[in-house]
Design a protein around this motif. Structure first.
Motif, PDB file in Angstrom:
ATOM      1  N   SER B 144     -26.567  -3.187 -32.120  1.00  0.00           N
ATOM      2  CA  SER B 144     -25.226  -2.633 -32.283  1.00  0.00           C
ATOM      3  C   SER B 144     -24.232  -3.509 -31.540  1.00  0.00           C
ATOM      4  N   THR B 145     -23.200  -3.928 -32.232  1.00  0.00           N
ATOM      5  CA  THR B 145     -22.153  -4.741 -31.588  1.00  0.00           C
ATOM      6  C   THR B 145     -21.418  -3.927 -30.527  1.00  0.00           C
ATOM      7  N   SER B 146     -21.265  -2.626 -30.796  1.00  0.00           N
ATOM      8  CA  SER B 146     -20.609  -1.748 -29.822  1.00  0.00           C
ATOM      9  C   SER B 146     -21.370  -1.750 -28.513  1.00  0.00           C
ATOM     10  N   ILE B 147     -22.697  -1.757 -28.612  1.00  0.00           N
ATOM     11  CA  ILE B 147     -23.519  -1.757 -27.409  1.00  0.00           C
ATOM     12  C   ILE B 147     -23.402  -3.111 -26.704  1.00  0.00           C
ATOM     13  N   ALA B 167     -20.846  -4.884 -20.768  1.00  0.00           N
ATOM     14  CA  ALA B 167     -19.830  -5.952 -20.713  1.00  0.00           C
ATOM     15  C   ALA B 167     -18.553  -5.432 -20.073  1.00  0.00           C
ATOM     16  N   LEU B 168     -18.358  -4.107 -20.020  1.00  0.00           N
ATOM     17  CA  LEU B 168     -17.147  -3.525 -19.447  1.00  0.00           C
ATOM     18  C   LEU B 168     -17.222  -3.391 -17.920  1.00  0.00           C
ATOM     19  N   GLY B 169     -18.387  -3.679 -17.326  1.00  0.00           N
ATOM     20  CA  GLY B 169     -18.521  -3.577 -15.871  1.00  0.00           C
ATOM     21  C   GLY B 169     -18.506  -2.131 -15.382  1.00  0.00           C
ATOM     22  N   ILE B 170     -19.079  -1.219 -16.084  1.00  0.00           N
ATOM     23  CA  ILE B 170     -19.115   0.196 -15.697  1.00  0.00           C
ATOM     24  C   ILE B 170     -20.007   0.340 -14.481  1.00  0.00           C
ATOM     25  N   ALA B 171     -19.514   1.058 -13.473  1.00  0.00           N
ATOM     26  CA  ALA B 171     -20.287   1.272 -12.245  1.00  0.00           C
ATOM     27  C   ALA B 171     -20.708   2.728 -12.085  1.00  0.00           C
ATOM     28  N   SER B 213     -11.365  -1.506 -25.317  1.00  0.00           N
ATOM     29  CA  SER B 213     -12.147  -2.724 -25.581  1.00  0.00           C
ATOM     30  C   SER B 213     -12.309  -2.958 -27.074  1.00  0.00           C
ATOM     31  N   GLY B 214     -12.054  -1.911 -27.861  1.00  0.00           N
ATOM     32  CA  GLY B 214     -12.218  -2.035 -29.304  1.00  0.00           C
ATOM     33  C   GLY B 214     -13.662  -1.895 -29.741  1.00  0.00           C
ATOM     34  N   TRP B 215     -14.536  -1.678 -28.791  1.00  0.00           N
ATOM     35  CA  TRP B 215     -15.952  -1.577 -29.119  1.00  0.00           C
ATOM     36  C   TRP B 215     -16.532  -0.290 -28.521  1.00  0.00           C
TER      37      TRP B 215
END
Lengths: 150, 222
Positions: B144-147, B167-171, B213-215
């Motif tokens: 999945s591109t979203s993933i 890729a969003l750096g979620i902590a 992020s669009g994703w």
């Protein structure tokens, strides 16, 4: 010459007289037996187990007959007796209508069976009128069922 | 193979056979003594209790064998993370050097497998179909591109599976019910959180809007 009689009461006197006329004595302990065809005995000549007294035991009082080795014991309502006859002879004498062979060593009076207790295996335990218990063995299981219609 | 699910019906059947055997024995004894009391009446002829018991026991053995064979030949139940990982590695041809992240709760399992350079991934979502006894069944999977670039949420009744290469750096993920889940901001994750909405935070504690992020993809799981 001595013979033992196994005839109906109605004919006993006639037969005794005929035998006496030919010099033949009637003796309960004789080896030779004169028996009436197709007739069940009304009684058995037995000896009391305690007193050894010879007794004329009516067939309707017999509860069961069991053999222990060479000894044949007749269980009646009022006591225990011994017979000099072999079990198979007694079975024939007493007749299949009233008495059932339930094992190699026992005969029971059909009308003196109070309760039948089946076992998980192919056996029954009979509780007789005098409280004694007699086993119907595997060998006689189907015969017993056939005779009682169960 | 669940031993309890195998033994319980056999034991119940055995108890039933014993009860049936006991009941038949009582019926047989009653029938026999009725014949004694009324010898001239027609009587039902019943087979000997030992034969009936033998027949019941034989039927029980055959039924038990059939049950065991059915259990052994059927597909293995997935009941824990180890079983799910094995299933993912086998069914999605995951390389031996790939890392597998698994998030598991009583309702669902979220799985993310990725290569050492985090350039390739495969995901899987399993739903627990077993009620009180776990039995995770595959529902979604693939790439999945979203993933890969954002985050994908699989929403089912009472739970949400969140899968992301991060890729969003979620902590941290905080459900609206108050539960908080810490994740490494530079590491992919797959978690299952209670349903009802959630918020994403970076390592500085700032809120992340995944839609920017669009994703950001949400999938309703039926």
């Amino acid at each position: 010459m001595k013979v033992k009689l196994s005839v109906s009461r109605a004919r006993e006197q006639e037969v005794r007289a005929a035998l006496a006329a030919h010099g033949i004595q009637v003796d309960e302990d004789a080896d030779l037996v004169l028996s009436e065809r197709d007739r069940s005995a009304d009684c058995l000549m037995v000896r009391d187990r305690e007193t050894r007294e010879l007794v004329r035991l009516p067939a309707e009082e017999i509860v069961s007959v069991e053999s222990f080795g060479h000894t044949v014991e007749v269980y009646a309502r009022d006591g225990v007796y011994r017979s000099g006859e072999r079990l198979y002879r007694l079975e024939a004498l007493l007749g299949p209508e009233r008495f059932l062979r339930v094992s190699n060593s026992a005969i029971v009076a059909r009308d003196k069976i109070r309760r039948i207790s089946p076992a998980l295996s192919m056996k029954f335990t009979l509780t007789m009128a005098d409280g004694r218990r007699v086993d119907v063995t595997r060998s006689y299981y189907y015969i017993f069922r056939e005779r009682l219609g169960i | 193979m669940d031993l309890i699910s195998l033994l319980l019906p056999i034991l119940l059947a055995a108890a039933g056979v014993l009860l049936a055997g006991a009941g038949y024995f009582l019926l047989y004894r009653w029938n026999v003594n009725r014949a004694l009391a009324a010898p001239d009446r027609r009587r039902l002829r019943l087979p000997a209790p030992c034969r009936v018991l033998a027949a019941l026991a034989a039927a029980l053995v055959l039924a038990s064998l059939a049950l065991v064979i059915a259990q052994l030949s059927g597909p293995a139940r997935l009941t824990d993370a180890g079983g799910i990982e094995r299933d993912v590695r086998q069914s999605q041809n995951v390389g031996s050097d790939w890392t597998v992240e698994i998030g598991l709760d009583g309702r669902a399992a979220a799985v993310l497998a990725y290569d050492p350079r985090k350039e390739e991934h495969v995901f899987s979502v399993y739903v627990n179909d077993g009620g009180t006894r776990p039995d995770y069944v595959f529902r979604y999977g693939g790439k999945s591109t979203s993933i890969q670039r954002g985050i994908r949420a699989f929403e089912l009744e009472g739970a949400t599976a969140l899968i992301s290469m991060n890729a969003l750096g979620i902590a941290a993920v905080e459900s609206h019910g108050g539960a908080r889940y810490e994740v490494a901001p530079n590491r992919p994750f797959a978690i299952v959180i209670p349903g009802g909405g959630y918020d994403l935070y970076d390592s500085a504690g700032d809120l992340i809007d995944p839609a920017r992020s669009g994703w950001y993809e949400r999938t309703q799981v039926r």
